[in-house]
Design an enzyme around this catalytic site. Structure first.
Site, PDB file in Angstrom:
ATOM      1  N   SER A   1     -13.570  27.042  90.370  1.00 42.59           N
ATOM      2  CA  SER A   1     -14.850  27.732  90.421  1.00 42.59           C
ATOM      3  C   SER A   1     -14.900  28.726  89.266  1.00 42.59           C
ATOM      4  O   SER A   1     -13.865  29.135  88.752  1.00 42.59           O
ATOM      5  CB  SER A   1     -14.942  28.471  91.762  1.00 42.59           C
ATOM      6  N   SER A   2     -16.082  29.143  88.873  1.00 44.99           N
ATOM      7  CA  SER A   2     -16.207  30.046  87.716  1.00 44.99           C
ATOM      8  C   SER A   2     -15.612  31.425  88.008  1.00 44.99           C
ATOM      9  O   SER A   2     -15.395  32.208  87.088  1.00 44.99           O
ATOM     10  CB  SER A   2     -17.680  30.192  87.329  1.00 44.99           C
ATOM     11  N   CYS A   3     -15.276  31.713  89.269  1.00 45.64           N
ATOM     12  CA  CYS A   3     -14.698  33.036  89.573  1.00 45.64           C
ATOM     13  C   CYS A   3     -13.242  33.123  89.103  1.00 45.64           C
ATOM     14  O   CYS A   3     -12.621  34.171  89.203  1.00 45.64           O
ATOM     15  CB  CYS A   3     -14.792  33.334  91.063  1.00 45.64           C
TER      16      CYS A   3
ATOM     17  N   TYR B   1      -9.326  34.382  96.398  1.00 39.14           N
ATOM     18  CA  TYR B   1      -9.804  32.990  96.274  1.00 39.14           C
ATOM     19  C   TYR B   1      -9.546  32.488  94.852  1.00 39.14           C
ATOM     20  O   TYR B   1      -9.058  31.387  94.623  1.00 39.14           O
ATOM     21  CB  TYR B   1     -11.297  33.000  96.608  1.00 39.14           C
TER      22      TYR B   1
ATOM     23  N   LYS C   1      -7.269  29.306  93.398  1.00 37.08           N
ATOM     24  CA  LYS C   1      -7.819  28.245  92.542  1.00 37.08           C
ATOM     25  C   LYS C   1      -7.022  28.130  91.235  1.00 37.08           C
ATOM     26  O   LYS C   1      -6.764  27.024  90.751  1.00 37.08           O
ATOM     27  CB  LYS C   1      -9.299  28.519  92.254  1.00 37.08           C
TER      28      LYS C   1
ATOM     29  N   HIS D   1     -23.748  32.286 100.014  1.00 37.85           N
ATOM     30  CA  HIS D   1     -23.959  32.757  98.639  1.00 37.85           C
ATOM     31  C   HIS D   1     -25.386  33.279  98.499  1.00 37.85           C
ATOM     32  O   HIS D   1     -26.198  33.121  99.399  1.00 37.85           O
ATOM     33  CB  HIS D   1     -23.719  31.604  97.666  1.00 37.85           C
TER      34      HIS D   1
HETATM   35  N1  LIG Z   1     -20.451  26.581  96.738  1.00 38.54           N
HETATM   36  C1  LIG Z   1     -20.350  26.981  95.477  1.00 38.54           C
HETATM   37  O1  LIG Z   1     -21.199  27.724  94.929  1.00 38.54           O
HETATM   38  C2  LIG Z   1     -19.150  26.540  94.634  1.00 38.54           C
HETATM   39  C3  LIG Z   1     -19.133  26.928  93.289  1.00 38.54           C
HETATM   40  C4  LIG Z   1     -18.070  26.503  92.506  1.00 38.54           C
HETATM   41  C5  LIG Z   1     -17.063  25.740  93.040  1.00 38.54           C
HETATM   42  N2  LIG Z   1     -17.109  25.375  94.341  1.00 38.54           N
HETATM   43  C6  LIG Z   1     -15.970  24.574  94.839  1.00 38.54           C
HETATM   44  O2  LIG Z   1     -16.427  23.408  95.460  1.00 38.54           O
HETATM   45  C7  LIG Z   1     -15.526  23.060  96.529  1.00 38.54           C
HETATM   46  C8  LIG Z   1     -16.330  22.802  97.785  1.00 38.54           C
HETATM   47  O3  LIG Z   1     -17.087  23.955  98.070  1.00 38.54           O
HETATM   48  P1  LIG Z   1     -18.393  23.864  99.028  1.00 38.54           P
HETATM   49  O4  LIG Z   1     -19.367  24.828  98.518  1.00 38.54           O
HETATM   50  O5  LIG Z   1     -18.778  22.431  99.234  1.00 38.54           O
HETATM   51  O6  LIG Z   1     -17.761  24.447 100.392  1.00 38.54           O
HETATM   52  P2  LIG Z   1     -18.185  24.128 101.902  1.00 38.54           P
HETATM   53  O7  LIG Z   1     -19.618  23.720 101.959  1.00 38.54           O
HETATM   54  O8  LIG Z   1     -17.713  25.276 102.698  1.00 38.54           O
HETATM   55  O9  LIG Z   1     -17.295  22.821 102.218  1.00 38.54           O
HETATM   56  C9  LIG Z   1     -15.917  22.916 102.334  1.00 38.54           C
HETATM   57  C10 LIG Z   1     -15.468  21.763 103.193  1.00 38.54           C
HETATM   58  O10 LIG Z   1     -14.046  21.848 103.321  1.00 38.54           O
HETATM   59  C11 LIG Z   1     -13.717  21.596 104.675  1.00 38.54           C
HETATM   60  N3  LIG Z   1     -12.490  22.285 105.056  1.00 38.54           N
HETATM   61  C12 LIG Z   1     -12.184  23.592 104.856  1.00 38.54           C
HETATM   62  N4  LIG Z   1     -10.975  23.872 105.396  1.00 38.54           N
HETATM   63  C13 LIG Z   1     -10.525  22.709 105.961  1.00 38.54           C
HETATM   64  C14 LIG Z   1      -9.358  22.349 106.675  1.00 38.54           C
HETATM   65  N5  LIG Z   1      -8.389  23.227 106.924  1.00 38.54           N
HETATM   66  N6  LIG Z   1      -9.229  21.056 107.107  1.00 38.54           N
HETATM   67  C15 LIG Z   1     -10.222  20.156 106.872  1.00 38.54           C
HETATM   68  N7  LIG Z   1     -11.355  20.427 106.186  1.00 38.54           N
HETATM   69  C16 LIG Z   1     -11.507  21.693 105.741  1.00 38.54           C
HETATM   70  C17 LIG Z   1     -14.876  22.181 105.487  1.00 38.54           C
HETATM   71  O11 LIG Z   1     -14.871  21.557 106.754  1.00 38.54           O
HETATM   72  P3  LIG Z   1     -15.895  22.032 107.919  1.00 38.54           P
HETATM   73  O12 LIG Z   1     -17.187  21.336 107.583  1.00 38.54           O
HETATM   74  O13 LIG Z   1     -15.255  21.534 109.173  1.00 38.54           O
HETATM   75  O14 LIG Z   1     -15.963  23.527 107.826  1.00 38.54           O
HETATM   76  C18 LIG Z   1     -16.075  21.815 104.603  1.00 38.54           C
HETATM   77  O15 LIG Z   1     -16.596  20.545 104.955  1.00 38.54           O
HETATM   78  C19 LIG Z   1     -14.528  24.205  96.664  1.00 38.54           C
HETATM   79  O16 LIG Z   1     -13.311  23.851  96.053  1.00 38.54           O
HETATM   80  C20 LIG Z   1     -15.172  25.306  95.901  1.00 38.54           C
HETATM   81  O17 LIG Z   1     -14.225  26.095  95.275  1.00 38.54           O
HETATM   82  C21 LIG Z   1     -18.110  25.740  95.162  1.00 38.54           C
END
Ligand SMILES: NC(=O)c1ccc[n+]([C@@H]2O[C@H](COP(=O)([O-])OP(=O)(O)OC[C@H]3O[C@@H](n4cnc5c(N)ncnc54)[C@H](OP(=O)(O)O)[C@@H]3O)[C@@H](O)[C@H]2O)c1
Length: 310
Positions: free
Chosen positions: A108-110, A137, A141, A180
């Site tokens: 992530s950009s953070c 976090y 990463k 967010h």
């Molecule tokens: N959102 C942003 O703005 C953003 C920006 C940059 C990068 N990212 C990166 O993108 C990736 C996904 O982020 P997202 O925004 O899609 O997050 P999210 O919507 O919270 O999705 C994360 C998923 O991971 C699953 N998960 C978490 N812990 C788990 C565990 N212990 N066992 C099984 N499943 C688990 C969650 O399951 P549940 O559905 O059961 O909770 C959820 O489905 C991350 O690596 C994040 O760093 C996100």
């Protein structure tokens, strides 16, 4: 990736994971495996090894993580560091053990220094102090990036690491305590319109600048990288332009159709002053985003009305 390749998407119910599954299906992929947290808790090393010895995936999209906004990161630092380290360590090791052909890790950009030169180039990683509110976090990463590079160096494991900017879209988290900024504002403006509130309160000064990428554009970029990028070096994924939080609030207010006033609560933290990614590396590879911020917010609001409100 041929259409019958064995693909595993970790975190398929999340904002990014669900977008990746939509994209892979639209590309005709017919062998996509997913498991819910209830089926396999990715913090459980033995369960993850068992899963990978069953699936033996050719390609892995690592979109599972503990993710959240400023408040959640500040309140649960141990979980944001610990759980993300566990999840990524388990999956990288398990994929290596079953000779996964290609692994895509999501950072992530953070991960970049709080006062990195803008727009932020990939080589500014580890050149300065992190934003304190989400350093736990970010450290997890950065460890994931280094683990991918270490496994490539020692075992020839073909792992690539993409660093997306702030994301939004269908499947996002709209909980006001853990989401967010963009989904939080969409929900606030919708509630204010429905309840005819005279004003919407936005956290901070409204001055910070942020870049937003729609999750479907990200999924398109990740599939592109899986096919066209094989370097150990991290690569940014963004749109290359940003807006102030005040401009974002204005845009969301007009999409929702809210006519009251917008008030800024300066007692709340602003976070990093600006966070715009340098995306020239990805652009030179030939990838460009397709969804404008306004069009993306419109379709996300439609999804919110159809899904969350119903
Ligand atoms: N959102 C942003 O703005 C953003 C920006 C940059 C990068 N990212 C990166 O993108 C990736 C996904 O982020 P997202 O925004 O899609 O997050 P999210 O919507 O919270 O999705 C994360 C998923 O991971 C699953 N998960 C978490 N812990 C788990 C565990 N212990 N066992 C099984 N499943 C688990 C969650 O399951 P549940 O559905 O059961 O909770 C959820 O489905 C991350 O690596 C994040 O760093 C996100």
């Amino acid at each position: 990736m041929n259409q019958h390749a064995r693909i595993y998407v970790a975190g398929h119910r999340g904002l990014v994971g669900s977008a990746i599954c939509r994209k892979l299906r639209s590309l005709g992929h017919d062998n996509i495996s997913t498991r819910s947290r209830g089926e396999v808790d990715l913090r459980d090393q033995a369960a993850v090894n068992q899963l990978f010895s069953e699936l033996k995936p050719d390609y892995v999209f690592m979109a599972a993580a503990k993710v959240g906004g400023i408040l959640a990161n500040d309140k649960y630092p141990a979980e944001f560091l610990g759980e993300n380290l566990q999840i990524q360590t388990n999956i990288i090791e398990a994929a290596h053990r079953v000779d996964t052909k290609k692994f895509l890790f999501l950072g992530s950009s953070c991960i970049y220094p709080k006062f990195a030169e803008q727009p932020i180039r990939e080589d500014s990683l580890l050149t300065g102090a992190l934003e304190p509110t989400n350093e736990w976090y970010a450290i997890a990463k950065i460890a994931g990036i280094k683990m991918c590079q270490a496994y490539r160096k020692q075992f020839g494991f073909n792992a690539i690491s993409a660093m997306p900017t702030n994301l939004y879209g269908p499947g996002d988290n709209f909980d006001l305590h853990s989401s967010h900024v963009l989904p939080a504002l969409l929900r606030k403006f919708h509630t204010a319109k429905v309840e005819e509130q005279s004003e919407v309160v936005v956290w901070g000064s409204g001055k910070p600048r942020r870049e937003f990428l729609h999750a479907d554009d990200l999924a398109d970029a990740l599939c592109f990288l899986m096919d066209h990028y094989d370097s150990p070096e991290i690569i940014n994924v963004g749109v290359g332009s940003d807006v102030t939080i005040a401009q974002l609030a204005e845009l969301i207010g007009s999409v929702v159709g809210y006519s009251g006033s917008i008030v800024f609560d300066q007692t709340k933290p602003d976070g990093t002053p600006r966070k715009l990614l340098d995306v020239s590396k990805l652009t030179q590879l030939g990838w460009k985003p397709k969804i404008s911020l306004e069009a993306g917010i419109r379709s996300t609001y439609q999804w919110y009305l159809e899904t969350v409100k119903s």
